[in-house]
Design a protein around this motif. Structure first.
Motif, PDB file in Angstrom:
ATOM      1  N   GLU A 103       0.724  -1.180  -0.025  1.00  0.00           N
ATOM      2  CA  GLU A 103      -0.140  -0.210   0.048  1.00  0.00           C
ATOM      3  C   GLU A 103       1.012   1.208  -0.074  1.00  0.00           C
ATOM      4  O   GLU A 103       0.524   2.272  -0.688  1.00  0.00           O
ATOM      5  N   ARG A 104       1.906   1.272   0.783  1.00  0.00           N
ATOM      6  CA  ARG A 104       2.856   2.495   0.802  1.00  0.00           C
ATOM      7  C   ARG A 104       3.395   2.672  -0.560  1.00  0.00           C
ATOM      8  O   ARG A 104       3.407   3.907  -1.087  1.00  0.00           O
ATOM      9  N   LYS A 105       3.689   1.608  -1.401  1.00  0.00           N
ATOM     10  CA  LYS A 105       4.280   1.962  -2.658  1.00  0.00           C
ATOM     11  C   LYS A 105       3.037   2.511  -3.682  1.00  0.00           C
ATOM     12  O   LYS A 105       3.157   3.098  -4.541  1.00  0.00           O
ATOM     13  N   SER A 106       1.789   1.962  -3.393  1.00  0.00           N
ATOM     14  CA  SER A 106       0.691   2.393  -4.231  1.00  0.00           C
ATOM     15  C   SER A 106       0.432   3.860  -3.931  1.00  0.00           C
ATOM     16  O   SER A 106       0.078   4.744  -4.883  1.00  0.00           O
ATOM     17  N   ILE A 107       0.846   4.341  -2.736  1.00  0.00           N
ATOM     18  CA  ILE A 107       0.455   5.740  -2.269  1.00  0.00           C
ATOM     19  C   ILE A 107       1.776   6.735  -2.832  1.00  0.00           C
ATOM     20  O   ILE A 107       1.518   7.591  -3.413  1.00  0.00           O
ATOM     21  N   GLU A 108       2.762   5.844  -2.769  1.00  0.00           N
ATOM     22  CA  GLU A 108       3.898   6.870  -3.438  1.00  0.00           C
ATOM     23  C   GLU A 108       3.772   6.805  -4.978  1.00  0.00           C
ATOM     24  O   GLU A 108       3.909   8.092  -5.548  1.00  0.00           O
ATOM     25  N   THR A 109       3.437   6.000  -5.656  1.00  0.00           N
ATOM     26  CA  THR A 109       2.884   6.037  -7.055  1.00  0.00           C
ATOM     27  C   THR A 109       1.849   7.040  -7.378  1.00  0.00           C
ATOM     28  O   THR A 109       2.006   8.024  -8.191  1.00  0.00           O
TER      29      THR A 109
END
Length: 277
Positions: free
Chosen positions: A250-256
């Motif tokens: 989820e963190r990577k998704s938010i970054e994107t």
């Protein structure tokens, strides 16, 4: 009265009296500004007693000041109580500020979309001196979410949002901002200017600034910055979330989403160099 005495009186009225009036006006403006600075997410209303405690002024002065600000539209009383809150004039000015900045407005729209998609609270913030202040917020929808902290100021070097904006400056410019070093707000924050510059190098490399429990225990944050190429105005888009809720995925998704949102804002303002992930 002699001619010289008359000339002296005229000179006094033309110089000293206007200066005194200007000085008094500036003092009143500074006092009113001090009252408005008291309002934040944790202080949404004020009484005379609150004003005395926060500003350290006599009760009679506080009472007159609050009444004068009410009469001018800067404050309003809540019902029939003796509690004051920001008035319509202040709210209208804040709304006008947002509308006057295409950058803030577009960034707020991007954060709202990301907040809706993730359920987490989002902010748009600006660098003011050595501090970060949120200029708009989007409350999250999760049952367990970070509450809004609009009005709360954070150190630029001790927050992910601040570092996202500091990364827009060169190392030399950042050093010039902190000639006497930094006072870290947390043991998890950079402890020296050199450590700060190391963090900023990471932000420039990845485009994303990460903060873990620096400002609030149990809360992490991801931030990216975007700058208007025409005015050089810069803001940070930030999503904050309970550390226990977010997985690495989820963190990577938010970054994107943040990087893509910032790229869309930059493109809309004429900067085509920002790329989507």
């Amino acid at each position: 009265m002699t001619e010289r005495q008359i000339d002296s009186k005229v000179l006094f009225n033309r110089t000293i009296v206007p200066f005194r009036a200007t000085f008094i006006s500036m003092t009143i403006l500074n006092s009113a500004a001090s009252v408005l600075r008291c309002f934040n997410s944790e202080c949404t209303e004020l009484t005379v007693t609150d004003t005395v405690e926060q500003l350290g002024i006599p009760k009679s002065n506080a009472s007159r000041l609050l009444r004068a600000m009410r009469d001018a539209g800067l404050l309003e009383t809540i019902g029939n109580t003796k509690r004051y809150r920001p008035g319509v004039l202040v709210i209208a000015a804040a709304s006008s500020y947002r509308r006057s900045s295409s950058l803030v407005e577009r960034a707020s729209e991007a954060v709202a979309r990301i907040s809706a998609a993730t359920g987490h609270t989002g902010y748009v913030s600006k660098l003011i001196g050595g501090e970060i202040a949120a200029v708009s917020d989007q409350p999250g929808t999760h049952a367990l979410r970070v509450v809004s902290s609009i009005g709360r100021k954070l150190s630029s070097h001790g927050s992910g949002t601040g570092r996202a904006l500091l990364a827009l400056y060169s190392d030399a410019e950042v050093r010039a901002m902190f000639p006497e070093g930094i006072t870290p707000p947390s043991e998890l924050s950079p402890q020296t200017v050199d450590e700060l510059l190391e963090r900023l190098a990471e932000v420039r490399s990845t485009g994303v600034s990460f903060s873990s429990q620096e400002s609030t225990r149990g809360v992490d944050a991801l931030s990216v910055s975007v700058r208007d190429p025409e005015t050089s105005e810069a803001v940070a888009l930030c999503i904050v979330y309970p550390q226990a809720l977010a997985t690495d995925e989820e963190r990577k998704s938010i970054e994107t989403m943040l990087l893509n949102g910032a790229a869309e804002v930059a493109a809309a303002l004429g900067d085509m160099t920002a790329k989507k992930r």
